[in-house]
Design a protein around this motif. Structure first.
Motif, PDB file in Angstrom:
ATOM      1  N   ARG A 299     -53.379 -37.975  46.768  1.00  0.00           N
ATOM      2  CA  ARG A 299     -52.498 -38.973  46.143  1.00  0.00           C
ATOM      3  C   ARG A 299     -51.595 -38.230  45.165  1.00  0.00           C
ATOM      4  O   ARG A 299     -52.054 -37.496  44.293  1.00  0.00           O
ATOM      5  CB  ARG A 299     -53.338 -40.013  45.427  1.00  0.00           C
TER       6      ARG A 299
ATOM      7  N   THR B 211     -44.444 -46.308  38.649  1.00  0.00           N
ATOM      8  CA  THR B 211     -45.127 -45.216  39.325  1.00  0.00           C
ATOM      9  C   THR B 211     -44.702 -45.205  40.779  1.00  0.00           C
ATOM     10  O   THR B 211     -44.816 -46.214  41.469  1.00  0.00           O
ATOM     11  CB  THR B 211     -46.658 -45.378  39.236  1.00  0.00           C
ATOM     12  N   ARG B 212     -44.193 -44.078  41.209  1.00  0.00           N
ATOM     13  CA  ARG B 212     -43.904 -43.867  42.624  1.00  0.00           C
ATOM     14  C   ARG B 212     -45.011 -42.972  43.155  1.00  0.00           C
ATOM     15  O   ARG B 212     -45.312 -41.950  42.548  1.00  0.00           O
ATOM     16  CB  ARG B 212     -42.526 -43.239  42.791  1.00  0.00           C
ATOM     17  N   TRP B 213     -45.616 -43.375  44.290  1.00  0.00           N
ATOM     18  CA  TRP B 213     -46.777 -42.654  44.793  1.00  0.00           C
ATOM     19  C   TRP B 213     -46.661 -42.404  46.287  1.00  0.00           C
ATOM     20  O   TRP B 213     -45.903 -43.089  46.986  1.00  0.00           O
ATOM     21  CB  TRP B 213     -48.069 -43.405  44.482  1.00  0.00           C
TER      22      TRP B 213
ATOM     23  N   THR C 253     -44.349 -48.061  45.392  1.00  0.00           N
ATOM     24  CA  THR C 253     -43.971 -48.123  43.984  1.00  0.00           C
ATOM     25  C   THR C 253     -44.822 -49.171  43.305  1.00  0.00           C
ATOM     26  O   THR C 253     -45.070 -50.239  43.869  1.00  0.00           O
ATOM     27  CB  THR C 253     -42.479 -48.503  43.850  1.00  0.00           C
ATOM     28  N   ARG C 254     -45.268 -48.863  42.114  1.00  0.00           N
ATOM     29  CA  ARG C 254     -46.059 -49.796  41.306  1.00  0.00           C
ATOM     30  C   ARG C 254     -45.356 -49.936  39.956  1.00  0.00           C
ATOM     31  O   ARG C 254     -45.054 -48.947  39.296  1.00  0.00           O
ATOM     32  CB  ARG C 254     -47.474 -49.233  41.129  1.00  0.00           C
TER      33      ARG C 254
ATOM     34  N   GLU D 166     -48.658 -39.032  42.384  1.00  0.00           N
ATOM     35  CA  GLU D 166     -48.050 -40.104  41.603  1.00  0.00           C
ATOM     36  C   GLU D 166     -47.148 -39.502  40.541  1.00  0.00           C
ATOM     37  O   GLU D 166     -47.537 -38.546  39.865  1.00  0.00           O
ATOM     38  CB  GLU D 166     -49.105 -40.947  40.899  1.00  0.00           C
TER      39      GLU D 166
ATOM     40  N   HIS E 297     -46.896 -44.773  51.169  1.00  0.00           N
ATOM     41  CA  HIS E 297     -46.178 -44.515  49.915  1.00  0.00           C
ATOM     42  C   HIS E 297     -45.704 -45.843  49.360  1.00  0.00           C
ATOM     43  O   HIS E 297     -45.668 -46.858  50.062  1.00  0.00           O
ATOM     44  CB  HIS E 297     -44.995 -43.559  50.129  1.00  0.00           C
TER      45      HIS E 297
ATOM     46  N   THR F 216     -45.172 -41.079  37.285  1.00  0.00           N
ATOM     47  CA  THR F 216     -44.941 -42.258  36.457  1.00  0.00           C
ATOM     48  C   THR F 216     -43.885 -41.919  35.418  1.00  0.00           C
ATOM     49  O   THR F 216     -43.937 -40.855  34.794  1.00  0.00           O
ATOM     50  CB  THR F 216     -46.247 -42.690  35.758  1.00  0.00           C
TER      51      THR F 216
END
Length: 148
Positions: free
Chosen positions: A92, A140-142, A132-133, A94, A130, A96
């Motif tokens: 993972r 946060t792009r993950w 975005t949160r 991430e 993938h 942020t």
């Protein structure tokens, strides 16, 4: 401009809270991308990930960090972790940040430099998943990459 990373963002500042997690505060300067790319490659190599996974991960990291440094407000942080909660093991990635910066006006005729605008496509092509949160503290792009 010949900016350098502030002292507080040297490699000694990067932390590994466990063997399977790595946090790295991002200096908000363009040179941060190369610094983070080199540090992440070292960490992923120490985690004994396959070379192809490391290569893909470094490219995804470059795209996500570039996005944060170019288009978002500081502070920003990179987090790498190995997960197995949702199926096969994954890496993972991430990034942020504090959210979007004020947008820069684009030329009215639609001209854009050829080297910009492909990051999302690169991340989508390399990641198994993938997204975005959005949280109260930022965005946060993950991306998850297979990590066998």
């Amino acid at each position: 401009m010949n900016a350098t990373a502030p002292r507080e963002y040297s490699d000694s500042r990067a932390t590994s809270r466990r063997d399977a997690e790595f946090l790295f505060p991002l200096p908000h300067i363009p040179e941060a991308v190369g610094l983070v790319r080199r540090r992440a490659q070292t960490v992923l190599t120490c985690w004994n990930l396959p070379p192809a996974t490391i290569e893909d991960a470094v490219l995804v990291i470059s795209e996500l960090v570039t996005n944060a440094v170019t288009h978002a407000l500081p502070p920003a942080v990179l987090q790498l972790s190995r997960t197995a909660a949702e199926g096969p093991r994954a890496l993972r990635i991430e990034v942020t940040d504090a959210g979007p910066a004020a947008s820069v006006p684009r030329p009215a005729d639609g001209r854009f430099p050829a080297e910009h605008g492909r990051g999302d496509g690169i991340v989508a092509a390399l990641a198994a998943r993938h997204g975005t949160r959005v949280d109260p503290g930022g965005i946060t792009r993950w991306a998850d990459l297979p990590a066998v």
